[in-house]
Design an enzyme around this catalytic site. Structure first.
Site, PDB file in Angstrom:
ATOM      1  N   GLY A 178      67.663   6.321  40.794  1.00 59.15           N
ATOM      2  CA  GLY A 178      66.836   6.995  41.790  1.00 59.15           C
ATOM      3  C   GLY A 178      67.209   6.646  43.208  1.00 59.15           C
ATOM      4  O   GLY A 178      66.376   6.119  43.966  1.00 59.15           O
ATOM      5  N   GLY A 180      67.483   8.489  45.675  1.00 55.48           N
ATOM      6  CA  GLY A 180      66.630   9.185  46.636  1.00 55.48           C
ATOM      7  C   GLY A 180      65.384   8.390  46.981  1.00 55.48           C
ATOM      8  O   GLY A 180      64.709   8.673  47.979  1.00 55.48           O
ATOM      9  N   ASP A 181      65.078   7.383  46.157  1.00 57.42           N
ATOM     10  CA  ASP A 181      63.975   6.452  46.419  1.00 57.42           C
ATOM     11  C   ASP A 181      64.473   5.105  46.930  1.00 57.42           C
ATOM     12  O   ASP A 181      63.989   4.579  47.926  1.00 57.42           O
ATOM     13  CB  ASP A 181      63.167   6.213  45.139  1.00 57.42           C
ATOM     14  CG  ASP A 181      62.249   7.359  44.784  1.00 57.42           C
ATOM     15  OD1 ASP A 181      61.536   7.848  45.676  1.00 57.42           O
ATOM     16  OD2 ASP A 181      62.232   7.767  43.612  1.00 57.42           O
ATOM     17  N   THR A 182      65.444   4.522  46.213  1.00 63.28           N
ATOM     18  CA  THR A 182      65.798   3.132  46.494  1.00 63.28           C
ATOM     19  C   THR A 182      66.575   2.963  47.796  1.00 63.28           C
ATOM     20  O   THR A 182      66.391   1.946  48.488  1.00 63.28           O
ATOM     21  CB  THR A 182      66.602   2.539  45.328  1.00 63.28           C
ATOM     22  OG1 THR A 182      67.772   3.348  45.078  1.00 63.28           O
ATOM     23  CG2 THR A 182      65.762   2.486  44.057  1.00 63.28           C
ATOM     24  N   ALA A 185      64.179   3.161  50.567  1.00 61.93           N
ATOM     25  CA  ALA A 185      63.423   1.908  50.531  1.00 61.93           C
ATOM     26  C   ALA A 185      64.160   0.801  51.276  1.00 61.93           C
ATOM     27  O   ALA A 185      63.564   0.050  52.062  1.00 61.93           O
ATOM     28  CB  ALA A 185      63.181   1.491  49.080  1.00 61.93           C
TER      29      ALA A 185
END
Length: 408
Positions: A178, A180-182, A185
């Site tokens: 992921g 697109g998240d990590t 982040a």
């Protein structure tokens, strides 16, 4: 867990974590790994990922699964009803004691709760307030998609990474993890630390806004300059690089390997190692530019050798001499001494299981204040009493709040 006793470079920093799913929790995990006190504020029913698994077969409690365990280690947990005035008042007191608050709700949610950045900074001017959203926050530039919900695949799709990933020019593909998240982040964690550093100098906090889609574009920076400098609209290149050769993946007899021998020096070394010194003088491959122009011939020549050998044989022959790496799966990663010595797979207690489980370790290494996985993920509300006592609540007050179902 690691035996390292250092509390980390961010010791003394307090972060209020109002995040959920992956992007926000991964950001606050990074801060906690480096020693920040991260207080995870959960709804009364807990973060939804607690129940999402996966669960180990011998887990008799199933209080949280692998997803939650992985990105919520090193944190404290308190459960609050933020729809109640009392719950919001507790959160405000927590934020008054904090260096940063981080959330990843949709735009406007915190404002409607009366917990906006502008309101919280009135009582704590040094507060750093960070948000991670699909398309950013209107405070730094209102996107036409501000109100759209977004998860990892949306960020990958619209930020450009899917458009250059795939087996051929016509087949875009999602990147496995992921990102697109990590990656947003990690960008948010960097922004928070930068803002805290400035707040320490000036006494003034600020709003840190990270758009998941923006971050995806930033790590696909190549497509921007390709369009500007070459006038091209990049598409997926399969397992090859559009500007370098050989620079990608080739099939071995028992799997896949990667080779990045695009420079003249590494190309000569590779040709010698595979017994094809004749390729060095081949006009189709004699220069860096020629190898890119004739990449099919380059990959065919190298691939013919690679395909006759196993990953281990190739590792023994090429490893350390040119940029080379076998394509690993997790069983191979777990068996490789690199990841053991770097403590990249660590054991943590799992409530309900008789033996520990493993999660990914901390990739940022520091000599004086090493980050570490010091504590398993918290149970829901496990630290509520400790956290509230630290900001001045008496035991009787805490008991009353719990009885009124304002907190757990």
């Amino acid at each position: 867990m690691t035996s390292t006793q250092s509390t980390g470079a961010l010791e003394g920093i307090r972060v209020i974590d109002l995040t959920q799913m992956l992007a926000g929790p991964y950001c606050t995990m990074m801060l906690a790994d480096q020693g920040a006190e991260v207080i995870k504020v959960e709804p009364m029913e807990g973060d939804a990922t607690r129940a999402g698994g996966p669960f180990r077969a011998d887990d008799t409690l199933q209080l949280y699964g692998g997803y939650f365990a992985s990105v919520n280690r090193n944190k404290k947990s308190i459960a609050l009803d933020l729809k109640s005035p009392e719950g919001r008042a507790i959160l405000i007191r927590l934020c008054n004691s904090a260096d940063a608050v981080i959330e990843n709700f949709r735009a406007g949610v915190m404002d409607r709760l009366g917990l906006s950045y502008e309101m919280l900074r009135k009582e704590n001017p040094k507060l750093v307030y960070a948000s991670i959203r699909g398309f950013g926050d209107p405070r730094t530039g209102r996107s036409p998609y501000t109100d759209w919900p977004a998860y990892d695949p949306v960020a990958q799709a619209m930020g450009g990474i899917m458009g250059i990933t795939g087996p051929d020019a016509d087949t875009p593909m999602k990147v496995g993890p992921g990102v697109g998240d990590t990656v947003p982040a990690a960008m948010a964690a960097f922004g928070v630390v930068c803002a805290i550093l400035r707040a320490g100098r000036t006494g003034e906090g600020q709003y840190v806004d990270v758009s998941m889609v923006d971050v995806m574009l930033s790590i696909c920076e190549r497509i921007v300059h390709q369009r500007a400098f070459q006038g091209v609209n990049p598409h997926p290149e399969g397992n090859r690089h559009p500007l370098l050769a050989p620079f990608g993946m080739l099939k071995a007899s028992d799997g896949w390997v990667t080779i990045a021998a695009h420079t003249d020096e590494f190309w000569k070394t590779l040709c010698g190692l595979i017994g094809r010194k004749d390729l060095v003088d081949d006009p189709r491959m004699a220069t860096r530019q020629a190898r890119v122009a004739n990449k099919d011939a380059v990959y065919d020549a190298v691939g013919a050798f690679v395909g006759r050998h196993t990953k281990q044989q190739l590792k023994d022959l090429l490893g350390g001499k040119i940029p080379f790496g076998p394509v690993y799966h997790i069983d191979e990663i777990a068996g490789d001494p690199h990841f053991a010595v770097r403590e990249m797979i660590v054991e943590v207690e799992q409530p309900g299981c008789a033996t520990p489980v493993t999660i990914a370790g901390v990739p940022i290494r520091m000599t004086e204040t090493p980050g570490a996985v010091r504590r398993r993920a918290p149970l829901l509300g496990e630290d509520s009493d400790e956290v509230l006592r630290a900001i001045g609540f008496a035991p009787g007050e805490i008991a009353g709040l719990r009885q009124a179902e304002v907190m757990k």
